[in-house]
Motif scaffolding. Sequence first.
Motif, short mmCIF file in Angstrom:
data_model
loop_
_atom_site.label_atom_id
_atom_site.label_comp_id
_atom_site.label_asym_id
_atom_site.label_seq_id
_atom_site.Cartn_x
_atom_site.Cartn_y
_atom_site.Cartn_z
N VAL A 143 46.23 36.38 -9.96
CA VAL A 143 47.30 35.49 -10.41
C VAL A 143 47.59 34.46 -9.33
CG1 VAL A 143 49.65 35.35 -11.29
CG2 VAL A 143 48.32 37.43 -11.67
N GLN A 144 47.52 33.19 -9.72
CA GLN A 144 47.86 32.11 -8.80
C GLN A 144 49.38 31.99 -8.75
OE1 GLN A 144 45.54 29.96 -7.06
NE2 GLN A 144 47.42 29.52 -5.96
N VAL A 145 49.95 32.19 -7.57
CA VAL A 145 51.40 32.05 -7.36
C VAL A 145 51.62 31.05 -6.22
CG1 VAL A 145 51.99 34.35 -8.23
CG2 VAL A 145 51.45 34.07 -5.82
N PRO A 146 52.84 30.59 -6.03
CA PRO A 146 53.07 29.59 -4.98
C PRO A 146 52.55 30.03 -3.59
CG PRO A 146 54.98 29.72 -6.38
CD PRO A 146 54.04 30.81 -6.83
N ASP A 147 52.62 31.34 -3.29
CA ASP A 147 52.18 31.82 -1.97
C ASP A 147 50.68 32.04 -1.87
OD1 ASP A 147 54.82 31.79 -1.32
OD2 ASP A 147 55.12 33.95 -1.43
N GLY A 148 49.93 31.86 -2.96
CA GLY A 148 48.50 32.11 -2.92
C GLY A 148 48.03 32.83 -4.17
N ILE A 149 47.22 33.86 -3.98
CA ILE A 149 46.70 34.62 -5.11
C ILE A 149 47.09 36.09 -4.95
CG2 ILE A 149 44.60 35.45 -6.25
CD1 ILE A 149 43.31 32.78 -5.65
N ILE A 150 47.61 36.67 -6.02
CA ILE A 150 47.95 38.09 -6.04
C ILE A 150 46.91 38.78 -6.91
CG2 ILE A 150 49.64 39.82 -6.72
CD1 ILE A 150 51.81 37.73 -6.51
N LYS A 151 46.44 39.94 -6.45
CA LYS A 151 45.51 40.73 -7.26
C LYS A 151 46.21 42.01 -7.71
CE LYS A 151 41.02 39.46 -5.34
NZ LYS A 151 39.80 39.99 -4.71
N TYR A 152 46.16 42.23 -9.02
CA TYR A 152 46.73 43.44 -9.60
C TYR A 152 45.62 44.21 -10.31
CZ TYR A 152 51.47 41.49 -9.19
OH TYR A 152 52.65 40.97 -8.74
N LYS A 153 45.63 45.52 -10.16
CA LYS A 153 44.74 46.36 -10.95
C LYS A 153 45.61 47.06 -11.99
CE LYS A 153 41.28 49.96 -10.86
NZ LYS A 153 40.40 50.79 -10.05
N VAL A 154 45.23 46.97 -13.26
CA VAL A 154 46.00 47.59 -14.33
C VAL A 154 45.74 49.10 -14.30
CG1 VAL A 154 46.42 47.67 -16.82
CG2 VAL A 154 45.81 45.49 -15.74
N LEU A 155 46.83 49.88 -14.11
CA LEU A 155 46.70 51.33 -14.02
C LEU A 155 47.06 52.04 -15.32
CD1 LEU A 155 48.39 51.92 -10.53
CD2 LEU A 155 45.95 51.66 -11.04
N GLU A 156 48.06 51.48 -16.03
CA GLU A 156 48.57 52.19 -17.20
C GLU A 156 49.26 51.21 -18.14
OE1 GLU A 156 52.23 55.22 -17.53
OE2 GLU A 156 50.69 55.88 -16.11
N ILE A 157 49.12 51.43 -19.45
CA ILE A 157 49.80 50.64 -20.46
C ILE A 157 50.61 51.59 -21.33
CG2 ILE A 157 49.56 49.05 -22.42
CD1 ILE A 157 46.79 48.29 -21.26
N SER A 158 51.89 51.32 -21.50
CA SER A 158 52.72 52.16 -22.37
C SER A 158 53.68 51.28 -23.15
CB SER A 158 53.46 53.22 -21.54
OG SER A 158 54.31 52.58 -20.60
N ARG A 159 54.53 51.92 -23.93
CA ARG A 159 55.52 51.18 -24.72
C ARG A 159 56.88 51.29 -24.08
NH1 ARG A 159 52.96 53.96 -29.57
NH2 ARG A 159 51.47 52.43 -30.23
#
Length: 159
Positions: A143-159
Motif C-alpha cells: 500500500v502506497q501511503v504518504p510515508d512510503g510503502i506498507i506491506k501487509y500479509k492477509v492472515l484471516e478474514i471474518s465477519r
Amino acid sequence: MAQNKKVVLTVEGLKKIESELEQLKTVRRKEVAGRIKTAIAFGDLSENSEYDEAKNEQAQVEERIFKLENMVRNAEIIDDEDISLEVISVGSKVKVLDMEFDEEVVYSIVGSAEADPYDGKISNESPVGDALLGKEVGEVVEVQVPDGIIKYKVLEISR
C-alpha cells in the motif's frame, strides 16, 4: 454529497445513523428551539449573540439531519450473509500482519460513512481499504501511503 450517491453501510452502521437521526429530530431540535425562544425574549435581535448562536446551531442541526436522511435513503446495506470469508469485501473483518513492524492488526472494512480509523474501521475508499479489497488469506498487499510503502500479509478474514 451527491443526492443519489449510494452509501455503503453495514447493518450496525445503519443503526448508528438512524439512532443519531432520531436524537437530532426529537431532542436536539427541541433544545435549539428552546434556546432561540429564550434568546428572542432578551429583545433586540440585531445585537443578540445568543440568538445568532442558536440560529447557527439550528442550521447545523438541520444540515446534519438532511445529510443523515440522504444517507439512509441512499443506503446500500451489506448483510452479514453477503460477506465472503474467501475474499476481502466491504463488511469483512481482516487480520493482517504489518510486515515492517511484525505486528498483527485487525481492520473492519466499511463504507466511507462509517469509517473510524481509531476504532479499526477503515473505508473501502482509503488506500489500505482499497488495496485489501478482493484479496485472499496468504496474499501480501503493498500500500502506497504518504510515508512510503506498507506491506501487509492477509492472515484471516471474518465477519
